[in-house]
Enzyme design. Structure first.
Site, PDB file in Angstrom:
ATOM      1  CG  ASP A 179      -1.896   1.137   1.235  1.00  0.00           C
ATOM      2  OD1 ASP A 179      -1.677   2.131   0.495  1.00  0.00           O
ATOM      3  OD2 ASP A 179      -2.896   1.044   1.964  1.00  0.00           O
ATOM      4  CG  MET A 180       2.363   2.605  -3.561  1.00  0.00           C
ATOM      5  SD  MET A 180       4.106   2.407  -3.113  1.00  0.00           S
ATOM      6  CE  MET A 180       4.435   0.809  -3.843  1.00  0.00           C
ATOM      7  CG  ASN A 195       0.413   3.046 -13.863  1.00  0.00           C
ATOM      8  OD1 ASN A 195      -0.103   3.700 -14.766  1.00  0.00           O
ATOM      9  ND2 ASN A 195      -0.275   2.120 -13.187  1.00  0.00           N
ATOM     10  CG  HIS A 196       1.182   3.870  -7.299  1.00  0.00           C
ATOM     11  ND1 HIS A 196       2.536   3.764  -7.485  1.00  0.00           N
ATOM     12  CD2 HIS A 196       1.016   4.769  -6.306  1.00  0.00           C
ATOM     13  CE1 HIS A 196       3.154   4.554  -6.634  1.00  0.00           C
ATOM     14  NE2 HIS A 196       2.250   5.196  -5.906  1.00  0.00           N
ATOM     15  CB  SER A 212      -2.737  13.299 -15.962  1.00  0.00           C
ATOM     16  OG  SER A 212      -3.978  13.834 -16.360  1.00  0.00           O
ATOM     17  CE1 TYR A 214      -4.741  11.511 -10.975  1.00  0.00           C
ATOM     18  CE2 TYR A 214      -5.539  13.256 -12.425  1.00  0.00           C
ATOM     19  CZ  TYR A 214      -4.928  12.030 -12.256  1.00  0.00           C
ATOM     20  OH  TYR A 214      -4.498  11.326 -13.351  1.00  0.00           O
ATOM     21  CB  ALA A 218      -2.197  19.513  -6.265  1.00  0.00           C
ATOM     22  N   GLY A 234      -4.148  11.727 -21.842  1.00  0.00           N
ATOM     23  CA  GLY A 234      -5.515  12.245 -21.855  1.00  0.00           C
ATOM     24  C   GLY A 234      -6.429  11.210 -21.211  1.00  0.00           C
ATOM     25  CE1 TYR A 235     -12.391   8.591 -19.431  1.00  0.00           C
ATOM     26  CE2 TYR A 235     -13.656   9.760 -21.114  1.00  0.00           C
ATOM     27  CZ  TYR A 235     -13.591   8.838 -20.084  1.00  0.00           C
ATOM     28  OH  TYR A 235     -14.728   8.177 -19.715  1.00  0.00           O
TER      29      TYR A 235
END
Ligand SMILES: NC(=O)c1ccc[n+]([C@@H]2O[C@H](COP(=O)([O-])OP(=O)(O)OC[C@H]3O[C@@H](n4cnc5c(N)ncnc54)[C@H](OP(=O)(O)O)[C@@H]3O)[C@@H](O)[C@H]2O)c1
Ligand SMILES: *[C@@H]1O[C@H](CO)[C@@H](O)[C@H](O)[C@H]1NC(C)=O
Length: 290
Positions: free
Chosen positions: A90-91, A117-118, A169, A182, A184, A215-216
């Site tokens: 758990d990060m 990536n998490h 992102s 997020y 931030a 992107g999305y």
């Protein structure tokens, strides 16, 4: 005239970048490489693990859900991974982040690619109403743990002249309403890793940093969270993963995906911020958010 000349050189630059990013690589160069992919129990991370597996890398996956990780490991082996391992962590807990790197060293004996990536913490899509807990937990999971993983893996990465691939992102580049904490964390990642990249180069330390600006993408989490709240269409996660892995192998400083949707937005950002803000406004279905 000056404006035209700037526009022309921008266009030339864009085309040059595009063709450069179309560069191909020999998948053979990935065979036997040692890779850690975080947040790889689902989504883009899972697809990135499969992409490395397909090319014959040694793959270590990590996330919290053990059962999912076991399935991902099985599939990596079927796809042709030289070996595949998992470790649950758990990060939220930076000690666990360090433990992930120790376990990677035990199992793989070194590291060529660190794929960060998490994403977790408190990912809530909606107005920011002062939830400090969300800011703190997002910063811990999505930023501080990335830094801790990097610090702990630095020695192995330097030895292998390896690469760090950081998943960011569009929200790490332009204002992103309704995901303020997020956004931030992604801006923080961009600041940290672009500065680190330049510093390593000046210190003549051979270690490349690739930042993926996405992107999305059609992962279950993203679709569930925002499908009815935005006007954008999602791009396929497997294709996204392929571009990320390729960019990392080619040691590109950036991967922008999907390229032609995001790149104009990035160019507008500094040039005409007011226009960008009104364009961004059109991405959201306010009636479904507020
Ligand atoms: N999808 C998009 O539209 C989009 C757009 C731009 C950028 N991105 C970026 O792409 C990356 C992947 O996103 P995704 O859409 O693939 O997300 P996802 O499917 O939700 O995957 C997130 C991964 O992180 C793991 N994770 C969550 N909390 C964790 C924690 N506390 N400790 C350890 N692992 C944790 C999850 O596994 P467990 O739950 O098993 O722990 C899962 O494997 C993220 O960096 C995201 O910001 C995505
Ligand atoms: C964090 O992880 C370490 C090692 O995995 C563990 O010993 C410790 O109890 C954890 N801390 C918390 C607050 O969960």
């Amino acid at each position: 005239m000056a404006a035209l000349r700037i526009l022309a050189s921008l266009l030339v630059g864009l085309c040059a970048y595009y063709f450069y990013s179309q560069e191909t690589f020999s998948e053979e160069t990935v065979r036997g490489k040692r890779v850690l992919v975080t947040g790889s129990s689902t989504g883009i991370g899972e697809q990135i693990a499969y992409e490395y597996a397909r090319m014959g890398a040694h793959v270590m996956v990590t996330a919290r859900r053990e059962k999912r990780l076991q399935e991902v490991v099985q599939k990596c082996l079927q796809l042709g991974a030289s070996s595949a391992w998992y470790i649950t962590a758990d990060m939220h807990n930076l000690t666990s982040a360090t433990r992930v790197i120790e376990e990677t060293e035990n199992k793989l004996g070194g590291l060529d690619y660190l794929v960060l990536n998490h994403v977790g913490g408190s990912i809530h899509f909606g107005p920011f109403e002062g939830d400090m807990e969300a800011v703190i937990s997002s910063m811990t999971v999505n930023f501080l743990s990335y830094v801790q993983l990097t610090v702990s893996a630095m020695k192995m990465l330097q030895e292998s002249h390896g690469g760090i691939i950081v998943i960011s992102s569009l929200a790490g580049r332009i204002p992103s309403p309704f995901s303020v904490p997020y956004a931030a964390t992604k801006f923080a990642l961009e600041g940290f890793y672009s500065s680190l990249r330049t510093e390593l180069r000046l210190r003549k330390i051979h270690l490349d940093v690739t930042v993926a600006v996405l992107g999305y993408i059609d992962t279950d989490t993203a679709v569930k969270a925002i499908a009815d709240k935005v006007t954008m269409t999602a791009s396929p996660k497997a294709d996204c993963a392929r571009e990320i892995v390729k960019g990392g192998v080619l040691r590109q400083r950036e991967v922008v995906y999907p390229y032609w949707t995001l790149k104009p937005v990035l160019l507008f950002k500094d040039w005409v911020p007011g226009l960008l803000e009104s364009v961004v406004g059109n991405f959201y279905k306010l009636e479904n958010i507020l």
